[in-house]
Design a protein around this motif. Structure first.
Motif, PDB file in Angstrom:
ATOM      1  N   THR A 177      38.640 -84.689 -37.293  1.00  0.00           N
ATOM      2  CA  THR A 177      38.665 -85.307 -38.618  1.00  0.00           C
ATOM      3  C   THR A 177      39.455 -86.617 -38.580  1.00  0.00           C
ATOM      4  O   THR A 177      39.015 -87.643 -39.109  1.00  0.00           O
ATOM      5  CB  THR A 177      39.285 -84.327 -39.635  1.00  0.00           C
ATOM      6  N   ARG A 191      39.478 -88.955 -45.808  1.00  0.00           N
ATOM      7  CA  ARG A 191      39.695 -87.658 -45.184  1.00  0.00           C
ATOM      8  C   ARG A 191      38.736 -86.598 -45.716  1.00  0.00           C
ATOM      9  O   ARG A 191      38.155 -85.814 -44.982  1.00  0.00           O
ATOM     10  CB  ARG A 191      41.114 -87.211 -45.500  1.00  0.00           C
ATOM     11  N   VAL A 230      36.067 -84.490 -43.469  1.00  0.00           N
ATOM     12  CA  VAL A 230      36.211 -83.060 -43.213  1.00  0.00           C
ATOM     13  C   VAL A 230      34.956 -82.284 -43.649  1.00  0.00           C
ATOM     14  O   VAL A 230      34.668 -81.199 -43.132  1.00  0.00           O
ATOM     15  CB  VAL A 230      37.493 -82.501 -43.870  1.00  0.00           C
ATOM     16  N   THR A 237      33.013 -82.495 -40.352  1.00  0.00           N
ATOM     17  CA  THR A 237      33.539 -81.696 -39.236  1.00  0.00           C
ATOM     18  C   THR A 237      33.495 -80.207 -39.581  1.00  0.00           C
ATOM     19  O   THR A 237      33.114 -79.385 -38.751  1.00  0.00           O
ATOM     20  CB  THR A 237      34.992 -82.118 -38.899  1.00  0.00           C
TER      21      THR A 237
END
Ligand code: PFF
Length: 451
Positions: free
Chosen positions: A334, A345, A349, A352
């Motif tokens: 991430t 972020r 995420v 991921t």
């Protein structure tokens, strides 16, 4: 060339210790260590494992934290920058990339097992295990893993929990989760050992765990002990390196590394001491595999006073321990996306987390619909576990040792480690240059049957 991290910093040395210990202590200690010990015949495995932690684990822990703090980025970019500092090839970044891949592979099966723990929070809490028999405990576990829908539901919940914390970022997300819950787990585990001591076959467990019978050693045992040392300390894939990149400049790396390794080892041994007395008292098979902890502890909770409450609490804490480890598995990839694509972020995420979630579906199906699909005799779950843990982590660790010990200049590593004693630094350097790489190579030669 002091760099700073765009992702923020731990607010104190203590928080870093908690976060790194949170990464290290997890299913590896409480689920994997007892079942591997059982599959590999007991004390000889334990001894090898302890040897690997001391000779290879601790120096590499120091090396990863040191590389992270100097690189101040995700593993891929840290290796790239550090290689540039030392005028080395940019290709070192592939070492970081291998770690990212290993992280996805580990998280895919890790989240499935964490899902078992989540399910057990509700099973034990509901009282469904009260007075359950040995057969009943085994059947209940098998019924759970036999249902793909159940596993998918819990795997999904756990992955979402993990993604939420990673999405919130280092300080607000990770720090809060570890502060109180890790010490609570430790205390509950000690209470469990007390219970096992009083009611289980403690003598048999001690002798099983600490009186080695070297005739039980096989080539596979040695490889698995090494892989478990890496897995348990979260080494070889850049998770600890990433956490090191958020560490403040004035924290002592050697001290913190020793504390983390000791805490991690203590939890694994305590888990063994809580599980095996029960295993022997109830005549369970130590080598029964991944279900060992779930079945044996269910029996303990079923028969202890207030077992329903303790059982529920225990699985909550185990889930939290798994959570703080899973966070560190998702963080490197991430952080890399945030650095590379300048994504937020939360956006990174989602990607991921989704990749790891999809891979996890393969793992959870190996216990039911795909149980006859085998790659080289192993199902999908076992293959992921074996390739990531016993192959990729040790290879990653070997290359990290080569980078830190041989390719990075003495001036750089001693500047970053800032050890007070030159003897201490020399010991670290010898372990990192010679012992760790030689250990990994010998274990591989041994596993391949060449030695
Ligand atoms: N150390 C964790 C455990 O023992 O459960 C698992 C783990 C976390 C392995 C992070 C590797 C890693 F990078």
């Amino acid at each position: 060339m002091a760099r700073s991290s765009i992702h923020g910093q731990w607010s104190s040395r203590w928080v870093f210790i908690l976060a790194a210990t949170g990464s290290a202590v997890g299913l590896g200690n409480i689920w994997r260590f007892p079942y591997l010990t059982g599959e590999n015949g007991g004390a000889a495995f334990v001894l090898l494992y302890l040897g690997c932690i001391a000779a290879v684990g601790v120096p590499l822990l120091m090396a990863e934290i040191m590389l992270g703090r100097r690189g101040r980025q995700s593993p891929i970019h840290s290796f790239e920058s550090l290689a540039q500092d030392e005028s080395l090839s940019r290709n070192w970044r592939w070492l970081g990339a291998m770690g990212v891949v290993a992280g996805f592979m580990i998280l895919s099966f890790y989240s499935v097992v964490a899902g078992w723990s989540l399910a057990y929070v509700f099973y034990t809490g509901s009282g469904m295990f009260a007075d359950i028999t040995v057969e009943g405990a085994g059947e209940r576990f098998n019924a759970m893993i036999g249902s793909a829908e159940t596993l998918l539901a819990w795997h999904t919940v756990f992955m979402v929990m993990t993604a939420i914390i990673v999405g919130r970022g280092v300080q607000s997300g990770l720090e809060q989760a570890v502060k109180y819950l890790m010490p609570a787990l430790f205390i509950l585990l000690i209470a469990m050992v007390g219970y096992a001591m009083g009611t289980g076959d403690f003598g048999a467990a001690i002798s099983y765990l600490f009186h080695p019978d070297f005739s039980k050693l096989t080539n596979k045992t040695v490889l698995e002990a090494l892989g478990q040392a890496f897995f348990s300390l979260s080494l070889g894939m850049g998770a600890i390196l990433t956490y090191g990149s958020y560490l403040s400049d004035n924290t002592s790396i050697p001290h913190t590394s020793v504390i983390i390794a000791l805490a991690d080892t203590a939890v694994a041994l305590l888990a063994g001491l809580a599980v095996f007395p029960i295993v022997f008292a109830y005549g369970l098979e130590p080598s029964s595999g991944p279900g060992l902890v779930f079945v044996s502890l269910t029996l303990a909770f079923a028969h202890m006073p207030f077992g329903q409450v303790f059982g529920c609490l225990f699985f909550i804490l185990l889930t939290v321990a798994a959570w703080t480890s899973a966070i560190s598995l998702l963080e490197p990839a991430t952080a890399w996306l945030v650095e590379r694509l300048k994504w937020r972020r939360r956006h990174a995420v989602i990607w991921t987390g989704t990749i790891a979630w999809v891979m996890g579906i393969g793992s959870l199906l190996s216990f039911n619909h795909w149980d006859s699909v085998k790659f080289f005799g192993k199902n999908f779950f076992d293959s992921m576990e074996f390739i990531s843990t016993s192959v990729m982590l040790p290879v990653g660790g070997l290359l990290i040792a080569v980078f830190a010990g041989w390719r990075m200049s003495r001036a750089s590593s001693s500047d970053e480690l800032r050890m007070q004693s030159t003897l201490g630094y020399s010991v670290w350097r010898v372990l990192t240059r010679y012992v760790a790489p030689a250990g990994v190579v010998l274990v591989f030669l041994n596993a391949l049957g060449i030695l």
